[in-house]
Design a protein around this motif. Structure first.
Motif, PDB file in Angstrom:
ATOM      1  N   ALA A  77      26.021  51.519  66.668  1.00  0.00           N
ATOM      2  CA  ALA A  77      27.135  51.002  65.732  1.00  0.00           C
ATOM      3  C   ALA A  77      26.934  51.562  64.204  1.00  0.00           C
ATOM      4  O   ALA A  77      27.878  52.095  63.752  1.00  0.00           O
ATOM      5  N   VAL A  78      25.727  51.543  63.886  1.00  0.00           N
ATOM      6  CA  VAL A  78      25.080  51.910  62.489  1.00  0.00           C
ATOM      7  C   VAL A  78      25.552  53.524  62.439  1.00  0.00           C
ATOM      8  O   VAL A  78      26.059  53.975  61.256  1.00  0.00           O
ATOM      9  N   ALA A  79      24.914  54.359  63.534  1.00  0.00           N
ATOM     10  CA  ALA A  79      25.369  55.634  63.514  1.00  0.00           C
ATOM     11  C   ALA A  79      26.973  55.937  63.432  1.00  0.00           C
ATOM     12  O   ALA A  79      27.203  56.894  62.551  1.00  0.00           O
ATOM     13  N   GLU A  80      27.702  55.068  64.092  1.00  0.00           N
ATOM     14  CA  GLU A  80      29.189  55.404  64.050  1.00  0.00           C
ATOM     15  C   GLU A  80      29.739  54.859  62.573  1.00  0.00           C
ATOM     16  O   GLU A  80      30.572  55.588  62.018  1.00  0.00           O
ATOM     17  N   LEU A  81      28.954  54.298  62.015  1.00  0.00           N
ATOM     18  CA  LEU A  81      29.306  53.766  60.503  1.00  0.00           C
ATOM     19  C   LEU A  81      29.071  54.995  59.662  1.00  0.00           C
ATOM     20  O   LEU A  81      29.842  55.284  58.705  1.00  0.00           O
TER      21      LEU A  81
ATOM     22  N   ALA B 111      36.874  54.069  60.064  1.00  0.00           N
ATOM     23  CA  ALA B 111      36.951  52.908  60.910  1.00  0.00           C
ATOM     24  C   ALA B 111      36.075  52.175  60.595  1.00  0.00           C
ATOM     25  O   ALA B 111      34.577  52.052  60.548  1.00  0.00           O
ATOM     26  N   ASP B 112      36.309  50.850  59.778  1.00  0.00           N
ATOM     27  CA  ASP B 112      35.544  49.972  59.267  1.00  0.00           C
ATOM     28  C   ASP B 112      35.314  48.616  59.856  1.00  0.00           C
ATOM     29  O   ASP B 112      34.316  47.774  59.629  1.00  0.00           O
ATOM     30  N   SER B 113      36.115  48.313  61.021  1.00  0.00           N
ATOM     31  CA  SER B 113      35.942  47.058  61.950  1.00  0.00           C
ATOM     32  C   SER B 113      36.208  47.553  63.495  1.00  0.00           C
ATOM     33  O   SER B 113      37.339  48.052  63.641  1.00  0.00           O
TER      34      SER B 113
ATOM     35  N   THR C 166      32.370  57.901  71.188  1.00  0.00           N
ATOM     36  CA  THR C 166      31.699  58.055  69.772  1.00  0.00           C
ATOM     37  C   THR C 166      31.897  59.436  69.092  1.00  0.00           C
ATOM     38  O   THR C 166      31.786  60.498  69.857  1.00  0.00           O
ATOM     39  N   GLY C 167      32.039  59.546  67.800  1.00  0.00           N
ATOM     40  CA  GLY C 167      31.956  60.739  67.284  1.00  0.00           C
ATOM     41  C   GLY C 167      30.565  61.340  66.976  1.00  0.00           C
ATOM     42  O   GLY C 167      30.396  62.511  66.261  1.00  0.00           O
TER      43      GLY C 167
END
Length: 395
Positions: free
Chosen positions: A189-193, A200-202, A364-365
């Motif tokens: 999830a941290v990687a996605e952020l 995408a913040d939530s 995931t990107g």
């Protein structure tokens, strides 16, 4: 307070790949132009940002654009999986500079695993040519459960004899680097952020690995829980008539939706041969290929898992009220095509807020190495992220 403001500005620059001027930064973060100018000078001196040309947005003097300096800071990340260990070296903008995947020592002996990771970390640093002083630390994405405070791995099902293994401190001693450790799904999830879909913040991140996990992100903050083990969704019941679970119930996510369970179901149905070649990933790929080619039994198994996973995702998404679900992990690619076609409709069918909002669903990107990339991002996030605790005064 100064450190917090610095991280706020650095975070704003990071989230604008095209760059921002000092005037735009002041407007965006709500700080005075003088404060922004002073902090920008500090970041330039530290070589964390660079001046990247001029831009004009109308009358007046062109403004100098500030961007992250890709060579300003680096972080190492390791994803420890029972079968494979993935290691990456990441720069501050999220680019993978070096990458490797090696077999995890088959003994799973903690000492051997730590030594193997330390060897691979040293090899990657040497190959990259990055000065060691520019490496902020080493992040580790470990299978849960973990004791986040102690930095220990507490009895993961597929790592034999790993009970309270002090992985964080052992790696710090073996590598000489500061080490940050988190669960693999949290790291994802941290990687996605950090490097995934902008804006995408939530969202919730559903991690499809040997097991299934979930991580919740609210307003750009990953929800970790009191012990760092938030997101253990394995015992959400998604099929009351499904197979028995070790918890005593039936049809839990942990026994209804994993790759191993789908493959076992395919063998029982005669879709796959009992003695097929390859591990769970290869056999799941074969099952999904058959489903795409029109095999009705294969399609029934894969599509049934999509409905079950959607049901579990809906429970979490409704509980925290988000409208975006991101999938990833090593077992995501084989099922992605059918899941992306079917999961949104299932989510809306299960949703209790469908009259208010729908759901967007995406893969995931970051790619297949989301765990290792996330582990490196843990280091960058710890060093540079703008978090409220930085406002606390030392006692």
């Amino acid at each position: 307070m100064g450190d917090f403001n610095l991280t706020v500005i650095l975070d704003a620059v990071r989230r604008a790949p095209e760059g921002l001027s000092r005037v735009e930064l002041a407007q965006l973060v709500g700080l005075s132009p003088q404060t922004v100018s002073n902090i920008s000078r500090r970041l330039l001196d530290q070589k964390l940002i660079v001046e990247a040309g001029k831009a004009s947005s109308g009358p007046g003097k062109p403004r100098t654009i500030l961007r992250l300096n890709p060579s300003g800071l680096y972080a190492l990340g390791v994803h420890l999986d029972p079968a494979l260990t993935t290691t990456v070296l990441l720069n501050i903008v999220g680019d993978v500079v070096e990458h490797s995947v090696v077999p995890t020592p088959p003994s799973h002996a903690p000492g051997e695993v730590v030594a193997a990771i330390a060897t691979e970390v040293e090899r990657l640093v040497d190959a990259s040519g990055v000065p060691p002083e520019k490496i902020a630390g080493l992040g580790v994405a470990a299978p849960g459960p973990i004791d986040a405070k102690e930095g220990t791995v507490v009895g993961p099902p597929l790592l034999k004899d790993w009970h309270r293994v002090p992985l964080r401190d052992s790696l710090a001693q073996a590598t000489g680097l500061p080490v940050t450790m988190d669960k693999d799904v949290t790291a994802a999830a941290v990687a996605e952020l950090w490097t995934g879909t902008p804006g995408a913040d939530s969202f919730i991140f559903i991690y499809l690995g040997t097991g299934i996990g979930c991580s919740v992100v609210l307003n750009n903050e990953v929800v970790r829980g009191v012990s760092g083990n938030a997101g253990e969704i394995g015992h959400i019941i998604v099929d009351p008539d499904g197979p028995p679970c070790t918890c005593g119930l039936r049809g839990c996510v942990a026994v209804a939706c994993t790759a191993r369970d789908l493959v076992a179901r395919a063998v029982e149905s005669g879709v796959l041969e009992a003695a097929g070649e390859g591990g769970d990933l290869a056999r799941l790929e074969e099952l999904c290929r058959l489903a795409e080619e029109g095999n009705a039994d294969a399609a029934r198994i894969v599509d049934g898992s999509a409905a079950c996973v959607a049901k579990a995702a809906s429970v979490v998404a409704s509980a925290v009220d988000v409208d975006r679900i991101v999938f990833g992990g090593p077992f995501w690619n084989p099922v992605s095509a059918r899941y992306l076609r079917q999961v949104p409709d299932h989510l809306n069918r299960f949703s209790v807020v469908k009259g208010i909002h729908g759901y967007s669903v995406a893969g995931t990107g970051v790619g297949n190495d989301v765990g290792a990339v996330g582990a490196a991002c843990l280091v960058l996030d710890d060093a540079l992220g703008a978090r409220a605790e930085r406002l606390l005064l030392a006692r």
